[in-house]
Design a protein around this motif. Structure first.
Motif, PDB file in Angstrom:
ATOM      1  N   GLU A   1       0.825  -1.156   0.221  1.00  0.00           N
ATOM      2  CA  GLU A   1       0.132  -0.035   0.021  1.00  0.00           C
ATOM      3  C   GLU A   1       0.881   1.307   0.206  1.00  0.00           C
ATOM      4  O   GLU A   1       0.887   2.246  -0.785  1.00  0.00           O
ATOM      5  N   GLU A   2       2.089   1.125   0.885  1.00  0.00           N
ATOM      6  CA  GLU A   2       2.876   2.456   1.127  1.00  0.00           C
ATOM      7  C   GLU A   2       3.541   2.490  -0.349  1.00  0.00           C
ATOM      8  O   GLU A   2       3.736   3.828  -0.858  1.00  0.00           O
ATOM      9  N   CYS A   3       4.010   1.596  -0.692  1.00  0.00           N
ATOM     10  CA  CYS A   3       4.724   1.548  -2.163  1.00  0.00           C
ATOM     11  C   CYS A   3       3.978   2.014  -3.301  1.00  0.00           C
ATOM     12  O   CYS A   3       4.515   2.810  -3.978  1.00  0.00           O
ATOM     13  N   GLY A   4       2.910   1.541  -3.389  1.00  0.00           N
ATOM     14  CA  GLY A   4       1.814   2.005  -4.457  1.00  0.00           C
ATOM     15  C   GLY A   4       1.515   3.406  -4.265  1.00  0.00           C
ATOM     16  O   GLY A   4       1.560   4.199  -5.241  1.00  0.00           O
ATOM     17  N   ARG A   5       1.432   3.899  -2.916  1.00  0.00           N
ATOM     18  CA  ARG A   5       1.105   5.310  -2.751  1.00  0.00           C
ATOM     19  C   ARG A   5       2.357   6.123  -3.422  1.00  0.00           C
ATOM     20  O   ARG A   5       1.739   7.070  -4.122  1.00  0.00           O
ATOM     21  N   ILE A   6       3.347   5.611  -3.013  1.00  0.00           N
ATOM     22  CA  ILE A   6       4.479   6.354  -3.351  1.00  0.00           C
ATOM     23  C   ILE A   6       4.802   6.337  -5.000  1.00  0.00           C
ATOM     24  O   ILE A   6       5.052   7.404  -5.663  1.00  0.00           O
ATOM     25  N   ALA A   7       4.407   5.186  -5.482  1.00  0.00           N
ATOM     26  CA  ALA A   7       4.699   5.086  -7.047  1.00  0.00           C
ATOM     27  C   ALA A   7       3.684   5.923  -7.796  1.00  0.00           C
ATOM     28  O   ALA A   7       4.155   6.742  -8.681  1.00  0.00           O
ATOM     29  N   ARG A   8       2.457   6.083  -7.185  1.00  0.00           N
ATOM     30  CA  ARG A   8       1.315   6.946  -7.616  1.00  0.00           C
ATOM     31  C   ARG A   8       1.929   8.252  -7.730  1.00  0.00           C
ATOM     32  O   ARG A   8       1.729   9.180  -8.572  1.00  0.00           O
ATOM     33  N   GLU A   9       2.621   8.820  -6.481  1.00  0.00           N
ATOM     34  CA  GLU A   9       3.072  10.129  -6.561  1.00  0.00           C
ATOM     35  C   GLU A   9       3.887  10.623  -7.331  1.00  0.00           C
ATOM     36  O   GLU A   9       4.144  11.664  -7.991  1.00  0.00           O
ATOM     37  N   HIS A  10       4.788   9.515  -8.089  1.00  0.00           N
ATOM     38  CA  HIS A  10       5.718   9.677  -9.022  1.00  0.00           C
ATOM     39  C   HIS A  10       5.313   9.176 -10.392  1.00  0.00           C
ATOM     40  O   HIS A  10       6.083   9.144 -11.485  1.00  0.00           O
ATOM     41  N   GLY A  11       3.916   8.868 -10.373  1.00  0.00           N
ATOM     42  CA  GLY A  11       3.526   8.719 -11.811  1.00  0.00           C
ATOM     43  C   GLY A  11       3.989   7.357 -12.513  1.00  0.00           C
ATOM     44  O   GLY A  11       3.614   7.143 -13.491  1.00  0.00           O
ATOM     45  N   ILE A  12       4.200   6.191 -11.310  1.00  0.00           N
ATOM     46  CA  ILE A  12       4.627   5.035 -11.811  1.00  0.00           C
ATOM     47  C   ILE A  12       3.768   3.806 -11.802  1.00  0.00           C
ATOM     48  O   ILE A  12       3.314   3.938 -10.472  1.00  0.00           O
ATOM     49  N   PRO A  13       3.311   3.029 -12.540  1.00  0.00           N
ATOM     50  CA  PRO A  13       2.388   1.877 -12.150  1.00  0.00           C
ATOM     51  C   PRO A  13       2.972   0.957 -11.265  1.00  0.00           C
ATOM     52  O   PRO A  13       4.183   0.613 -11.466  1.00  0.00           O
ATOM     53  N   LEU A  14       2.152   0.245 -10.464  1.00  0.00           N
ATOM     54  CA  LEU A  14       2.850  -0.615  -9.698  1.00  0.00           C
ATOM     55  C   LEU A  14       2.022  -2.188 -10.139  1.00  0.00           C
ATOM     56  O   LEU A  14       0.681  -2.101 -10.080  1.00  0.00           O
ATOM     57  N   LEU A  15       2.947  -3.024 -10.323  1.00  0.00           N
ATOM     58  CA  LEU A  15       2.544  -4.252 -10.475  1.00  0.00           C
ATOM     59  C   LEU A  15       2.905  -5.315  -9.209  1.00  0.00           C
ATOM     60  O   LEU A  15       3.978  -5.216  -8.821  1.00  0.00           O
ATOM     61  N   VAL A  16       1.841  -5.912  -8.772  1.00  0.00           N
ATOM     62  CA  VAL A  16       2.029  -6.785  -7.638  1.00  0.00           C
ATOM     63  C   VAL A  16       1.883  -8.204  -8.064  1.00  0.00           C
ATOM     64  O   VAL A  16       1.044  -8.642  -8.647  1.00  0.00           O
ATOM     65  N   ASP A  17       2.885  -9.003  -7.327  1.00  0.00           N
ATOM     66  CA  ASP A  17       2.584 -10.566  -7.549  1.00  0.00           C
ATOM     67  C   ASP A  17       2.002 -11.078  -6.682  1.00  0.00           C
ATOM     68  O   ASP A  17       2.611 -11.122  -5.466  1.00  0.00           O
ATOM     69  N   ALA A  18       0.717 -11.318  -6.547  1.00  0.00           N
ATOM     70  CA  ALA A  18       0.009 -11.809  -5.371  1.00  0.00           C
ATOM     71  C   ALA A  18      -0.173 -13.172  -5.590  1.00  0.00           C
ATOM     72  O   ALA A  18      -1.294 -13.997  -4.940  1.00  0.00           O
ATOM     73  N   ALA A  19       0.777 -13.948  -6.003  1.00  0.00           N
ATOM     74  CA  ALA A  19       0.670 -15.461  -6.015  1.00  0.00           C
ATOM     75  C   ALA A  19       0.434 -16.058  -4.731  1.00  0.00           C
ATOM     76  O   ALA A  19      -0.312 -17.171  -4.603  1.00  0.00           O
ATOM     77  N   GLN A  20       0.915 -15.471  -3.649  1.00  0.00           N
ATOM     78  CA  GLN A  20       1.256 -16.015  -2.384  1.00  0.00           C
ATOM     79  C   GLN A  20      -0.105 -15.722  -1.556  1.00  0.00           C
ATOM     80  O   GLN A  20      -0.218 -16.306  -0.462  1.00  0.00           O
ATOM     81  N   THR A  21      -0.752 -14.491  -1.968  1.00  0.00           N
ATOM     82  CA  THR A  21      -1.581 -13.999  -0.950  1.00  0.00           C
ATOM     83  C   THR A  21      -3.244 -13.818  -1.702  1.00  0.00           C
ATOM     84  O   THR A  21      -4.084 -13.650  -0.953  1.00  0.00           O
ATOM     85  N   ALA A  22      -3.266 -13.983  -2.830  1.00  0.00           N
ATOM     86  CA  ALA A  22      -4.895 -14.137  -3.372  1.00  0.00           C
ATOM     87  C   ALA A  22      -5.390 -15.312  -2.668  1.00  0.00           C
ATOM     88  O   ALA A  22      -5.211 -16.247  -2.705  1.00  0.00           O
TER      89      ALA A  22
END
Lengths: 75, 381
Positions: free
Chosen positions: B159-180
């Motif tokens: 969540e924090e990394c995604g928020r920071i990435a958005r501030e920089h205008g960078i898309p975040l790809l999450v590998d949810a293999a272990q969490t979905a």
């Protein structure tokens, strides 16, 4: 005697089947059919609706953001 | 007694509804979805559409056409990484990634001159969002990170990394293999642009299923082109989702099973599943640390661990230990590098690796007690 229907056409089967579901949830009687080649279309699967149900179908498909087009059709 | 502790690889037992749905599809439906407009063809289409709706519902996705089905999480990650990266782009990732992320990134380094910054995680395998931000540059086109490590279970601060990435205008790809299916994932509020998931691990569907959520405004080049049942007059790949990324006849028996599995999870709720795994996982983590001859790696508390526990037995070869656990006690674990050399370098277990015990929805406290008792027995023997 020829009967008039409306054929709803879609950009993909995903959209056609979503339309079937949301229309069904509103109690609208629909039938999924192969789209007549005369209409052509992007997607093989169309949805047949009676003329009386056209307005209700338009409303629910618009509310559900389903991309589609309504084409009058004589059977 | 047979105890399956390899849920991070795949969930072995599935909800009964999964077997039923797959059998029913094979015996009664059997037709091609999305193409053939006859009764069974339409029904096959409904089965795929139902699985898609449920996946969207589970992840809080408003527009279910943005859920693309794939063969597995690896294919979803390949589609996202190779679909978005262009010549000379920069990528930020973590030192805890699986080879399903590292290998496509390495391929892009060679083929498209992509540069990659690998942010070092701490000893528990968790990255600091500030370190992630420091690695971002004006050339960064993608941030890719796992939601939780398949080696140590470490839950990352997406969540924090995604928020920071958005501030920089960078898309975040999450590998949810272990969490979905294991941790709540609500994309209506999480700043995640692409989410790759496996259908056969925490979601408890069959192997050969997975998917990618493609956020609004994200354009990916397709991995493959072919028949979609739509736009058939054109010899160019259609732009419309999900067809743009789903060419060829899909794994409909698998998706029938996945749809049933998703229905099971939606009924149980991920929150309730998580409460259950937290209990069994907590017991396993505490117990492991209590066995004298065992050395553990990764976060020992279930607040920071999805349910994967890496360990070794002092003075014993890990492969020999894992084999002894199965042959003597019926316990199935996974031994080695678990396809994640970078994660093992991070926790200091490269190249030997670890034994991994990973729990799932069907893991009972009795299973955990048997596992812990067996380890005690091995150590004293």
């Amino acid at each position: 005697m020829a009967e008039e229907y409306v054929i709803v056409i879609f950009p993909s089967t995903h959209h056609a089947l979503k339309a079937e579901r949301v229309a069904g949830e509103k109690g609208i009687d629909v039938k999924m059919i192969p789209v007549p080649r005369e209409i052509s279309s992007d997607c093989n699967m169309g949805m047949r609706v009676s003329c009386e149900d056209e307005e209700a179908a338009r409303t629910v498909l618009e509310e559900s953001n389903v991309q589609c087009e309504f084409v009058p059709w004589l059977v | 007694m047979e105890v399956y502790l390899d849920n991070a690889a795949t969930s072995r037992r599935k909800p009964e509804a999964v077997y039923e749905a797959m059998g029913r599809f094979m015996r009664e439906t059997g037709a091609s979805p999305g193409r053939s407009v006859h009764g069974p063809g339409i029904e096959a289409g409904r089965i795929v559409a139902g699985a898609r709706e449920r996946a969207a519902g589970l992840f809080g996705i408003d527009d279910d056409s943005r859920v693309v089905f794939t063969l597995n999480c690896t294919e979803a990650l390949n589609l996202a990484i190779k679909g978005i990266l262009k010549e000379g782009d920069h990528v930020v990732t973590t030192s805890m990634e699986h080879n399903s992320v590292m290998r496509p990134l390495s391929a892009m380094t060679g083929e498209r001159d992509v540069s990659v910054t690998r942010v070092q995680a701490d000893g528990d395998g968790i990255v600091d969002p500030d370190d992630m931000e420091r690695a971002m540059t004006p050339e960064t086109a993608l941030v890719v990170m796992t939601h939780a490590s398949n080696v140590t279970g470490s839950i990352q601060p997406i969540e924090e990394c995604g928020r920071i990435a958005r501030e920089h205008g960078i898309p975040l790809l999450v590998d949810a293999a272990q969490t979905a299916g294991c941790l709540p994932i609500d994309l209506s509020s999480l700043p995640v642009d692409l989410l790759a998931f496996s259908g056969h691990k925490g979601l408890m569907g069959p192997q050969g299923t997975g998917g990618l959520y493609v956020g609004e405004g994200i354009e990916l080049a397709p991995l493959k082109q072919g028949g979609t049942g739509s736009n058939s007059s054109e010899e160019y790949q259609p732009d419309i989702l999900p067809d743009r990324y789903e060419s060829g006849t899909p794994n409909t028996p698998g998706l029938a099973g996945l749809g049933a599995a998703l229905g099971f999870i939606l009924d149980e709720t991920v929150e309730a599943i998580r409460e259950k795994t937290k209990k069994a996982g907590g017991m396993l983590a505490d117990g492991l640390r209590g066995v004298d001859c065992v050395r553990t790696y990764g976060p020992p508390d279930m607040e920071r661990n999805v349910g994967n526990f890496s360990f070794a037995v002092e003075g014993r070869d890990i492969a020999e230990t894992a084999h002894a656990l199965e042959s003597g006690y019926g316990i199935m674990t996974r031994v080695g590098l678990q396809c994640s050399p970078s994660a093992h370098r991070t926790i200091g277990t490269f190249p030997g690796g670890t034994i991994r015990a990973s729990i799932g929805h069907f893991t009972t406290e009795e299973d955990v007690a048997h596992f812990l008792g067996s380890l005690e027995d091995l150590c004293s023997g």
